[in-house]
Design an enzyme around this catalytic site. Structure first.
Site, PDB file in Angstrom:
ATOM      1  N   ASP A  45       0.828  -1.212   0.000  1.00  0.00           N
ATOM      2  CA  ASP A  45       0.000   0.000   0.000  1.00  0.00           C
ATOM      3  C   ASP A  45       0.861   1.261   0.000  1.00  0.00           C
ATOM      4  O   ASP A  45       0.583   2.225  -0.732  1.00  0.00           O
ATOM      5  CB  ASP A  45      -0.922   0.006   1.221  1.00  0.00           C
ATOM      6  CG  ASP A  45      -2.057  -1.006   1.104  1.00  0.00           C
ATOM      7  OD1 ASP A  45      -2.252  -1.552  -0.007  1.00  0.00           O
ATOM      8  OD2 ASP A  45      -2.745  -1.243   2.116  1.00  0.00           O
ATOM      9  N   GLU A  79      -2.710  -2.616  -8.979  1.00  0.00           N
ATOM     10  CA  GLU A  79      -1.485  -1.825  -9.121  1.00  0.00           C
ATOM     11  C   GLU A  79      -1.445  -1.092 -10.467  1.00  0.00           C
ATOM     12  O   GLU A  79      -0.378  -0.725 -10.947  1.00  0.00           O
ATOM     13  CB  GLU A  79      -0.261  -2.730  -8.981  1.00  0.00           C
ATOM     14  CG  GLU A  79      -0.114  -3.789 -10.060  1.00  0.00           C
ATOM     15  CD  GLU A  79      -0.813  -5.083  -9.740  1.00  0.00           C
ATOM     16  OE1 GLU A  79      -0.432  -6.109 -10.345  1.00  0.00           O
ATOM     17  OE2 GLU A  79      -1.739  -5.105  -8.897  1.00  0.00           O
TER      18      GLU A  79
END
Length: 330
Positions: free
Chosen positions: A217, A243
């Site tokens: 994250d 992503e």
């Protein structure tokens, strides 16, 4: 509070002075900010609540037409001016948002006001209503105000939550889809190019496996900041999913999009975020670029498909690079 009285005795020039005095006192003590204009659009009453809202004492505006200075930096007619001057049909030109006639002669609108004396912008709702004498002649206009700033800011925050990605703060997929369709429509009208970049973090699974989801994250947040830092005011960066990021570049050629893509690739590379499974042991991104001249024979989803195919080629060619559509790269 809406004040829609059509025959307001406090300002009836034919009313007994005792009635006028009581009406003046009543409006003066009203908790709702209000002011009254005479037939020359000069302020004949500016109550205490209006003083508190604007920071302007009544002595500065009574007998003048300078009431606009309490709300704006530049001259702008108030709703009361429009009613008094019988210009109610101009309301949507001056107050294009949240503006409507209240009835045949009254107006209401909401807008941001600079509030120069207070020193901060406030979102105000205003209602302006005519005051007639017993013969039906217009003798004054009263405008009441409500400070809706807190409600407006809460609304803005809710709207942002609906269109923002919770992790990165970028636009979310919903916002991306809506913006892409809007920009496609605009490109179609203006016959301008529309470019799109699809940006994917290389070997992100390996990074997650090594650093855990919290580490992943943090990595995505850093990359989001790096991508967003290369954008112009009208560009949009969105978290497309996982992503993967998407960048909408309005009125940008493929050559210009390739330049932006390379800047993004280099900026992420300079972050030097360690990744054992990445090129040179660091986190990198692969980018696919595409450009279209919008037409009725094509769709925004086709542009996404072309950029996605270019991204796949960048991955297949070794990652940490940009790829352009075959048809336009030659």
């Amino acid at each position: 509070m809406h004040m829609t009285t059509t025959r307001a005795q406090p300002f009836d020039i034919a009313a007994p002075s005792q009635d006028r005095g009581f009406g003046n006192k009543l409006l003066e003590m009203l908790a709702v900010p209000a002011f009254v204009l005479d037939t020359s659009c000069k302020v004949m009453l500016w109550n205490r609540a209006c003083e508190r809202l604007t920071g302007v004492p009544s002595g500065e505006v009574l007998g003048t037409s300078e009431h606009w200075r309490s709300f704006h930096d530049q001259p702008r007619p108030s709703l009361a001016d429009l009613v008094m001057q019988q210009r109610t049909d101009e309301i949507r030109l001056i107050y294009p948002r949240q503006a409507r006639p209240h009835d045949a002669t009254a107006l209401c609108a909401e807008s941001w006001c600079e509030m120069p004396r207070v020193g901060e912008r406030r979102y105000l709702a205003a209602d302006a209503s005519p005051i007639l004498d017993d013969g039906g002649a217009l003798v004054a206009v009263v405008q009441t105000l409500r400070d809706l700033t807190d409600e407006k800011m809460a609304q803005i925050k809710l709207e942002q939550l609906a269109t923002r990605d919770g992790l990165t703060g970028l636009a979310n997929r919903r916002c991306f889809d809506e913006t892409l369709h809007a920009e496609w429509a605009r490109a179609l009208r203006q016959k301008q190019p529309l470019s799109l970049l699809m940006v994917d973090v290389d070997n992100f699974k390996a990074y997650n496996d090594t650093n855990g989801h919290l580490g992943g994250d943090e990595c995505l947040k850093r990359i989001a900041t790096a991508v967003a830092s290369e954008m112009r005011a009208n560009d949009l960066v969105a978290r497309y999913g996982g992503e993967e990021f998407a960048v909408i570049l309005p009125n940008e050629s493929l050559k210009g999009a390739a330049i932006v893509a390379e800047r993004i690739r280099c900026r992420v590379e300079r972050l030097r975020v360690a990744n054992a499974g990445g090129a040179d042991g660091h986190v990198t991104v692969s980018i696919g670029a595409a450009t279209a001249i919008a037409s009725h024979d094509a769709t925004p989803s086709q542009l996404v498909g072309i950029a996605d195919a270019a991204l796949y080629r960048a991955k297949h060619m070794g990652r940490n690079r940009i790829s352009l559509p075959f048809a336009e790269a030659s």
